[in-house]
Enzyme design. Structure first.
Site, PDB file in Angstrom:
ATOM      1  N   ARG A 172      57.747  71.304  31.244  1.00 45.86           N
ATOM      2  CA  ARG A 172      58.981  71.317  32.034  1.00 45.86           C
ATOM      3  C   ARG A 172      58.743  70.756  33.429  1.00 45.86           C
ATOM      4  O   ARG A 172      59.642  70.184  34.031  1.00 45.86           O
ATOM      5  CB  ARG A 172      59.529  72.739  32.116  1.00 45.86           C
ATOM      6  CG  ARG A 172      59.998  73.263  30.768  1.00 45.86           C
ATOM      7  CD  ARG A 172      60.458  74.703  30.827  1.00 45.86           C
ATOM      8  NE  ARG A 172      61.570  74.852  31.748  1.00 45.86           N
ATOM      9  CZ  ARG A 172      61.548  75.637  32.821  1.00 45.86           C
ATOM     10  NH1 ARG A 172      60.459  76.308  33.133  1.00 45.86           N
ATOM     11  NH2 ARG A 172      62.607  75.730  33.599  1.00 45.86           N
ATOM     12  N   THR A 225      50.714  79.596  19.229  1.00 47.27           N
ATOM     13  CA  THR A 225      49.845  80.642  19.762  1.00 47.27           C
ATOM     14  C   THR A 225      50.389  81.131  21.108  1.00 47.27           C
ATOM     15  O   THR A 225      49.659  81.794  21.856  1.00 47.27           O
ATOM     16  CB  THR A 225      48.407  80.126  19.951  1.00 47.27           C
ATOM     17  OG1 THR A 225      48.441  78.943  20.769  1.00 47.27           O
ATOM     18  CG2 THR A 225      47.748  79.806  18.622  1.00 47.27           C
ATOM     19  N   ARG A 227      54.398  82.151  22.319  1.00 47.55           N
ATOM     20  CA  ARG A 227      55.350  83.234  22.157  1.00 47.55           C
ATOM     21  C   ARG A 227      56.286  82.889  21.009  1.00 47.55           C
ATOM     22  O   ARG A 227      56.765  81.747  20.901  1.00 47.55           O
ATOM     23  CB  ARG A 227      56.152  83.478  23.435  1.00 47.55           C
ATOM     24  CG  ARG A 227      55.359  84.100  24.580  1.00 47.55           C
ATOM     25  CD  ARG A 227      54.977  85.546  24.284  1.00 47.55           C
ATOM     26  NE  ARG A 227      54.280  86.198  25.389  1.00 47.55           N
ATOM     27  CZ  ARG A 227      52.964  86.263  25.517  1.00 47.55           C
ATOM     28  NH1 ARG A 227      52.191  85.686  24.596  1.00 47.55           N
ATOM     29  NH2 ARG A 227      52.411  86.887  26.534  1.00 47.55           N
ATOM     30  N   GLU A 256      55.415  92.881  16.607  1.00 41.14           N
ATOM     31  CA  GLU A 256      54.000  93.001  16.261  1.00 41.14           C
ATOM     32  C   GLU A 256      53.581  94.469  16.306  1.00 41.14           C
ATOM     33  O   GLU A 256      53.930  95.163  17.267  1.00 41.14           O
ATOM     34  CB  GLU A 256      53.149  92.180  17.244  1.00 41.14           C
ATOM     35  CG  GLU A 256      53.470  90.693  17.228  1.00 41.14           C
ATOM     36  CD  GLU A 256      52.713  89.888  18.283  1.00 41.14           C
ATOM     37  OE1 GLU A 256      51.922  90.493  19.051  1.00 41.14           O
ATOM     38  OE2 GLU A 256      52.906  88.672  18.346  1.00 41.14           O
ATOM     39  N   HIS A 275      47.855  87.855  16.471  1.00 38.92           N
ATOM     40  CA  HIS A 275      47.849  87.722  17.933  1.00 38.92           C
ATOM     41  C   HIS A 275      46.413  87.842  18.456  1.00 38.92           C
ATOM     42  O   HIS A 275      46.116  88.628  19.361  1.00 38.92           O
ATOM     43  CB  HIS A 275      48.755  88.772  18.585  1.00 38.92           C
ATOM     44  CG  HIS A 275      49.256  88.341  19.936  1.00 38.92           C
ATOM     45  ND1 HIS A 275      50.501  88.686  20.409  1.00 38.92           N
ATOM     46  CD2 HIS A 275      48.678  87.587  20.916  1.00 38.92           C
ATOM     47  CE1 HIS A 275      50.664  88.181  21.622  1.00 38.92           C
ATOM     48  NE2 HIS A 275      49.579  87.503  21.940  1.00 38.92           N
ATOM     49  N   ALA A 277      44.400  84.978  19.284  1.00 35.39           N
ATOM     50  CA  ALA A 277      43.901  83.700  19.787  1.00 35.39           C
ATOM     51  C   ALA A 277      43.020  83.846  21.018  1.00 35.39           C
ATOM     52  O   ALA A 277      42.072  83.079  21.205  1.00 35.39           O
ATOM     53  CB  ALA A 277      45.070  82.763  20.094  1.00 35.39           C
TER      54      ALA A 277
END
Length: 301
Positions: A172, A225, A227, A256, A275, A277
């Site tokens: 962005r 990895t 959100r 989760e 989750h 990573a």
């Protein structure tokens, strides 16, 4: 000043103890995942709260007015504490970005390879007694859209370039990066792989919607990895069903752990990790050191 580390995981405890990392006398460490009631009890009298994965509700801050700072051990603190509510109370929320850039990028890279060659599915088949070798996608020469050029995304772009992939990187905020493209749709168009490394905020929630899922090449690999809410889940499941997304490799989910009946579980063209990573010993050591540096800065001020 006193601090409580509310929810030290067994993995992080092992690293702190095994590598003999410092633990200040003013820091108490609680192992495990406390309930809201437990957290209120544990926080009594503490000025600073370290949180790795536990949600800090307004009720906790109501019951523990001594807490003036929350150090969230990672990024994306807004998923674990209401930042507006904390600001109204005068509670400072700090994060520890950058500690796991390499760890997360390597996990995303591993997920991409697993998806490209169907590793997880073939492993399950072999264990079940089937011998069904299958071909896959050779990644050299393929286009990868890397969305987000913070530390993790930049590392992912570097790894992908190293094996000969054509990288189209978007964020962005414009970046001085050799693979940066200014338009998100252009980055996605005809990509064989899309890897997400963006923060979640009102501007990025649902960024990858049904329309954008049609822009990459048919059968593309989606790696997330970052959100889960960056992607419209209903649109993703439909795209997995009709083959527009050939494979989704996911480390993050809307809820989760996964609840019974989760729609991804029965799908063969999905690879799932819990989750994990960021979870390497090197990353854990860096996380703890950065957390302590933030705490020591508070102590000096």
């Amino acid at each position: 000043m006193r601090a409580l580390f509310a929810d030290c995981t067994e993995e992080l405890c092992r690293v702190i103890e095994g590598r003999r990392l410092p633990v200040p006398a003013s820091v108490s460490i609680n192992r495990g995942s406390p309930s809201e009631t437990d957290l209120i009890r544990l926080c009594a009298g503490s000025d600073v709260l370290f949180v790795e994965h536990t949600v800090v509700t307004p009720a906790v801050l109501d019951a523990c007015p001594s807490i003036r700072t929350v150090i969230f051990m990672g990024t994306g603190a807004g998923s674990y504490i209401d930042l507006d509510d904390a600001a109204r109370r005068g509670v400072c929320v700090l994060t520890t970005p950058g500690y796991g850039d390499r760890a997360v990028a390597e996990h995303a890279f591993a997920l991409m390879f697993s998806a490209a060659r169907g590793i997880a599915a073939m492993d399950r088949q072999v264990r079940a007694g089937a011998w069904l070798p299958k071909g896959g996608l050779e990644l050299r020469g393929q286009k990868i859209a890397v969305l987000g050029l913070g530390g993790i995304g930049a590392t992912m772009a570097e790894l992908a370039s190293a094996i000969g992939m054509h990288v189209a990187a978007w964020s962005r905020t414009p970046r001085e990066h050799p693979s940066f493209v200014t338009d998100l749709d252009d980055a996605l168009r005809n990509a064989a792989v899309v890897s997400l490394h963006l923060p979640l905020n009102p501007d990025t929630e649902g960024l990858i919607d049904a329309r954008r899922l049609l822009l990459p090449a048919k059968g593309f690999i989606l790696v997330n990895t970052a959100r889960a809410a960056l992607v419209n889940e209903r649109a993703l499941i439909e795209a997995l069903s009709d083959g527009q997304v050939g494979h989704a490799a996911l480390d993050v989910f809307p809820e989760e752990p996964l609840l019974p009946g989760n729609p991804y579980v029965p799908l063969e063209n999905v690879t799932l990790t819990p989750h994990a990573a960021y979870m390497t010993d090197a990353a854990y050591e860096e996380l703890w050191c950065r957390t302590l540096r933030a705490y020591e800065t508070l102590s000096r001020n």
